[in-house]
Write a protein that holds these residues in place. Structure first.
Motif, PDB file in Angstrom:
ATOM      1  N   ILE A  37       0.793  -1.355  -0.186  1.00 51.37           N
ATOM      2  CA  ILE A  37      -0.120   0.140  -0.023  1.00 51.37           C
ATOM      3  C   ILE A  37       0.812   1.261  -0.004  1.00 51.37           C
ATOM      4  O   ILE A  37       0.513   2.487  -0.573  1.00 51.37           O
ATOM      5  CB  ILE A  37      -1.134  -0.101   1.089  1.00 51.37           C
ATOM      6  CG1 ILE A  37      -1.816  -1.051   1.054  1.00 51.37           C
ATOM      7  CG2 ILE A  37      -1.603   1.241   1.245  1.00 51.37           C
ATOM      8  CD1 ILE A  37      -2.706  -1.409   2.387  1.00 51.37           C
ATOM      9  N   ALA A  38       1.936   1.385   0.870  1.00 52.84           N
ATOM     10  CA  ALA A  38       2.892   2.725   0.946  1.00 52.84           C
ATOM     11  C   ALA A  38       3.438   2.721  -0.463  1.00 52.84           C
ATOM     12  O   ALA A  38       3.383   3.711  -0.845  1.00 52.84           O
ATOM     13  CB  ALA A  38       3.879   2.349   2.014  1.00 52.84           C
ATOM     14  N   SER A  98       3.430   3.463   6.092  1.00 55.76           N
ATOM     15  CA  SER A  98       4.919   3.433   6.505  1.00 55.76           C
ATOM     16  C   SER A  98       4.991   3.512   7.984  1.00 55.76           C
ATOM     17  O   SER A  98       5.722   2.603   8.806  1.00 55.76           O
ATOM     18  CB  SER A  98       5.758   4.329   5.901  1.00 55.76           C
ATOM     19  OG  SER A  98       5.728   4.133   4.411  1.00 55.76           O
ATOM     20  N   GLY A  99       4.378   4.400   8.557  1.00 58.43           N
ATOM     21  CA  GLY A  99       3.974   4.234  10.170  1.00 58.43           C
ATOM     22  C   GLY A  99       3.745   3.247  10.696  1.00 58.43           C
ATOM     23  O   GLY A  99       4.100   2.730  11.727  1.00 58.43           O
ATOM     24  N   LEU A 100       2.424   2.530  10.169  1.00 59.40           N
ATOM     25  CA  LEU A 100       2.193   1.260  10.718  1.00 59.40           C
ATOM     26  C   LEU A 100       2.971   0.135  10.762  1.00 59.40           C
ATOM     27  O   LEU A 100       3.067  -0.816  11.523  1.00 59.40           O
ATOM     28  CB  LEU A 100       0.777   0.995  10.084  1.00 59.40           C
ATOM     29  CG  LEU A 100      -0.474   1.926  10.269  1.00 59.40           C
ATOM     30  CD1 LEU A 100      -1.609   1.406   9.276  1.00 59.40           C
ATOM     31  CD2 LEU A 100      -0.622   2.052  11.780  1.00 59.40           C
ATOM     32  N   ILE A 101       3.914   0.140   9.476  1.00 54.71           N
ATOM     33  CA  ILE A 101       4.929  -0.751   9.571  1.00 54.71           C
ATOM     34  C   ILE A 101       5.862  -0.851  10.757  1.00 54.71           C
ATOM     35  O   ILE A 101       6.215  -1.709  11.216  1.00 54.71           O
ATOM     36  CB  ILE A 101       5.823  -0.846   8.309  1.00 54.71           C
ATOM     37  CG1 ILE A 101       4.678  -1.070   6.986  1.00 54.71           C
ATOM     38  CG2 ILE A 101       6.797  -1.567   8.167  1.00 54.71           C
ATOM     39  CD1 ILE A 101       5.437  -0.839   5.680  1.00 54.71           C
ATOM     40  N   THR A 143      -5.249   4.078 -10.604  1.00 57.56           N
ATOM     41  CA  THR A 143      -5.948   3.849  -9.527  1.00 57.56           C
ATOM     42  C   THR A 143      -5.394   3.041  -8.448  1.00 57.56           C
ATOM     43  O   THR A 143      -4.927   1.870  -9.183  1.00 57.56           O
ATOM     44  CB  THR A 143      -7.445   3.539 -10.067  1.00 57.56           C
ATOM     45  OG1 THR A 143      -8.340   3.428  -8.977  1.00 57.56           O
ATOM     46  CG2 THR A 143      -7.431   2.245 -11.154  1.00 57.56           C
ATOM     47  N   VAL A 144      -5.740   3.211  -7.230  1.00 61.41           N
ATOM     48  CA  VAL A 144      -5.362   2.017  -6.413  1.00 61.41           C
ATOM     49  C   VAL A 144      -6.785   2.119  -5.219  1.00 61.41           C
ATOM     50  O   VAL A 144      -7.231   2.962  -4.839  1.00 61.41           O
ATOM     51  CB  VAL A 144      -4.376   2.845  -5.404  1.00 61.41           C
ATOM     52  CG1 VAL A 144      -3.869   1.740  -4.246  1.00 61.41           C
ATOM     53  CG2 VAL A 144      -3.136   2.861  -6.359  1.00 61.41           C
ATOM     54  N   MET A 145      -7.152   0.858  -5.241  1.00 55.96           N
ATOM     55  CA  MET A 145      -8.351   0.466  -4.347  1.00 55.96           C
ATOM     56  C   MET A 145      -9.334   1.519  -4.400  1.00 55.96           C
ATOM     57  O   MET A 145      -9.942   2.136  -3.448  1.00 55.96           O
ATOM     58  CB  MET A 145      -7.983   0.543  -2.742  1.00 55.96           C
ATOM     59  CG  MET A 145      -6.904  -0.514  -2.577  1.00 55.96           C
ATOM     60  SD  MET A 145      -6.423  -0.477  -0.546  1.00 55.96           S
ATOM     61  CE  MET A 145      -5.181  -1.721  -0.628  1.00 55.96           C
ATOM     62  N   SER A 146      -9.901   1.641  -5.728  1.00 55.71           N
ATOM     63  CA  SER A 146     -11.047   2.610  -6.009  1.00 55.71           C
ATOM     64  C   SER A 146     -11.938   1.932  -6.961  1.00 55.71           C
ATOM     65  O   SER A 146     -11.288   1.362  -8.124  1.00 55.71           O
ATOM     66  CB  SER A 146     -10.405   4.037  -6.664  1.00 55.71           C
ATOM     67  OG  SER A 146      -9.507   4.455  -5.863  1.00 55.71           O
ATOM     68  N   PRO A 147     -13.241   2.123  -6.998  1.00 58.99           N
ATOM     69  CA  PRO A 147     -14.162   1.940  -8.070  1.00 58.99           C
ATOM     70  C   PRO A 147     -14.190   3.282  -9.284  1.00 58.99           C
ATOM     71  O   PRO A 147     -14.063   4.117  -8.671  1.00 58.99           O
ATOM     72  CB  PRO A 147     -15.509   1.844  -7.339  1.00 58.99           C
ATOM     73  CG  PRO A 147     -15.222   2.689  -6.197  1.00 58.99           C
ATOM     74  CD  PRO A 147     -13.839   2.837  -5.807  1.00 58.99           C
ATOM     75  N   VAL A 148     -13.786   2.937 -10.442  1.00 58.35           N
ATOM     76  CA  VAL A 148     -13.385   4.060 -11.397  1.00 58.35           C
ATOM     77  C   VAL A 148     -14.431   3.904 -12.556  1.00 58.35           C
ATOM     78  O   VAL A 148     -14.370   2.894 -13.053  1.00 58.35           O
ATOM     79  CB  VAL A 148     -11.950   4.131 -11.598  1.00 58.35           C
ATOM     80  CG1 VAL A 148     -11.908   5.346 -12.899  1.00 58.35           C
ATOM     81  CG2 VAL A 148     -11.143   4.557 -10.740  1.00 58.35           C
ATOM     82  N   LEU A 167      -3.066   2.206 -18.557  1.00 57.82           N
ATOM     83  CA  LEU A 167      -4.000   1.996 -17.505  1.00 57.82           C
ATOM     84  C   LEU A 167      -3.197   1.312 -16.257  1.00 57.82           C
ATOM     85  O   LEU A 167      -2.487   0.157 -16.693  1.00 57.82           O
ATOM     86  CB  LEU A 167      -5.223   1.258 -17.749  1.00 57.82           C
ATOM     87  CG  LEU A 167      -6.096   0.595 -16.463  1.00 57.82           C
ATOM     88  CD1 LEU A 167      -6.713   1.972 -15.882  1.00 57.82           C
ATOM     89  CD2 LEU A 167      -7.407  -0.146 -17.204  1.00 57.82           C
ATOM     90  N   ASP A 168      -3.053   1.778 -15.126  1.00 62.34           N
ATOM     91  CA  ASP A 168      -2.275   1.002 -13.924  1.00 62.34           C
ATOM     92  C   ASP A 168      -3.653   0.860 -12.895  1.00 62.34           C
ATOM     93  O   ASP A 168      -4.199   1.878 -12.547  1.00 62.34           O
ATOM     94  CB  ASP A 168      -1.131   1.825 -13.472  1.00 62.34           C
ATOM     95  CG  ASP A 168      -0.126   1.844 -14.389  1.00 62.34           C
ATOM     96  OD1 ASP A 168       0.190   0.821 -15.014  1.00 62.34           O
ATOM     97  OD2 ASP A 168       0.407   2.942 -14.841  1.00 62.34           O
ATOM     98  N   ALA A 169      -3.984  -0.282 -12.508  1.00 63.38           N
ATOM     99  CA  ALA A 169      -4.993  -0.514 -11.335  1.00 63.38           C
ATOM    100  C   ALA A 169      -4.488  -1.457 -10.609  1.00 63.38           C
ATOM    101  O   ALA A 169      -4.003  -2.538 -10.814  1.00 63.38           O
ATOM    102  CB  ALA A 169      -6.277  -1.071 -12.204  1.00 63.38           C
ATOM    103  N   VAL A 170      -4.714  -1.152  -9.063  1.00 63.89           N
ATOM    104  CA  VAL A 170      -4.200  -2.136  -8.148  1.00 63.89           C
ATOM    105  C   VAL A 170      -5.572  -1.928  -7.220  1.00 63.89           C
ATOM    106  O   VAL A 170      -5.881  -0.966  -6.566  1.00 63.89           O
ATOM    107  CB  VAL A 170      -3.181  -1.301  -7.229  1.00 63.89           C
ATOM    108  CG1 VAL A 170      -2.529  -2.324  -6.126  1.00 63.89           C
ATOM    109  CG2 VAL A 170      -1.756  -1.181  -8.384  1.00 63.89           C
ATOM    110  N   PHE A 171      -5.925  -3.251  -7.193  1.00 64.02           N
ATOM    111  CA  PHE A 171      -7.180  -3.480  -6.182  1.00 64.02           C
ATOM    112  C   PHE A 171      -8.325  -2.653  -6.557  1.00 64.02           C
ATOM    113  O   PHE A 171      -8.871  -1.985  -5.858  1.00 64.02           O
ATOM    114  CB  PHE A 171      -6.737  -3.384  -4.574  1.00 64.02           C
ATOM    115  CG  PHE A 171      -6.030  -4.360  -4.125  1.00 64.02           C
ATOM    116  CD1 PHE A 171      -6.495  -5.523  -3.614  1.00 64.02           C
ATOM    117  CD2 PHE A 171      -4.461  -4.060  -4.105  1.00 64.02           C
ATOM    118  CE1 PHE A 171      -5.510  -6.629  -3.151  1.00 64.02           C
ATOM    119  CE2 PHE A 171      -3.664  -5.254  -3.481  1.00 64.02           C
ATOM    120  CZ  PHE A 171      -4.269  -6.532  -3.322  1.00 64.02           C
TER     121      PHE A 171
END
Length: 249
Positions: A54-55, A71-74, A167-172, A190-194
């Motif tokens: 995700i980071a 990154s802080g959660l890591i 797009t990252v973790m989004s409905p588009v 197009l680059d799409a992740v989750f």
């Protein structure tokens, strides 16, 4: 080797490289102490890897808030497992303020690049839409980005040459039914992740797609009756855990 194939090979090698130390740590627990160094359980290792993904995608798409927060959660997960320091509620507050502050500091430079920015409107169902767009000269280049938000975009360019969607973790949802391609030729990167992406194009357009789906699905069917002079949209799609559908209207 094209861009999408290179990306798929790169990510395939990275995932295999991550899996190898996990296997070795179980086969040779006395000699391979990589994760024992931080006292991480398998669940914590999975969580750290997910947060790292995700980071990375957030930083890639200039979403500093989510990148810094992940990154802080890591750091928090490793510190708790290794007892480096105690993570309190104030640490969460500090992490939030740092991530928000960095995003605001970076906002000035982003606005200089994106001269035509539209953010937010209400859909018919009352859902708040959030997205970012950048339009080049005469509408020949259009860039759309969406991170952790619903995005609906209507492109009315009459000389579209290149459309970039990230797009990252989004409905588009993107409507190109009122769009004209410059000289009858256009390119979609197009680059799409989750993410779930729906793109609506005119019925007379021909589609040539080159996709590298990783646990993803890409659907784009050409109807019969297309001619050699039909407008052509070339698509390069790099997909990870995503679903992309090309609709004709």
């Amino acid at each position: 080797m094209n861009k999408n194939r290179k990306s798929a090979v790169r990510w395939g090698l990275i995932l295999i490289a991550i899996a190898i130390p996990l296997i070795l740590s179980q086969l040779f627990p006395d000699y391979f102490t990589l994760f024992k160094l931080f006292n991480l359980s398998w669940g914590q290792v999975f969580w750290v890897l997910l947060l790292a993904w995700i980071a990375w995608t957030s930083f890639k798409n200039r979403a500093l808030f989510f990148g810094i927060f992940a990154s802080g959660l890591i750091v928090k997960t490793i510190s708790e497992a290794s007892h480096f320091f105690k993570w309190t509620g104030y640490m969460y507050l500090a992490l939030f303020l740092i991530a928000l502050g960095c995003q605001l500091l970076a906002g000035g430079s982003q606005l200089e690049v994106k001269m035509n920015v539209k953010t937010g409107k209400k859909d018919d169902d009352g859902t708040s839409l959030s997205y970012s767009e950048s339009i080049g000269e005469n509408g020949e280049k259009v860039s759309i980005e969406s991170v952790f938000s619903k995005c609906v975009r209507y492109v009315h360019s009459q000389a579209l040459r290149k459309l970039s969607v990230s797009t990252v973790m989004s409905p588009v949802t993107i409507y190109l039914d009122q769009t004209q391609l410059k000289d009858g030729r256009g390119k979609l990167d197009l680059d799409a992740v989750f993410s779930k992406v729906d793109i609506y194009i005119p019925r007379e357009w021909e589609v040539q797609a080159d996709s590298s789906p990783v646990f993803s699905r890409f659907t784009a069917l050409n109807p019969s009756g297309l001619t050699a002079d039909s407008p052509l949209l070339k698509i390069d799609a790099d997909l990870v855990f995503s679903q992309v559908t090309i609709h004709r209207v």
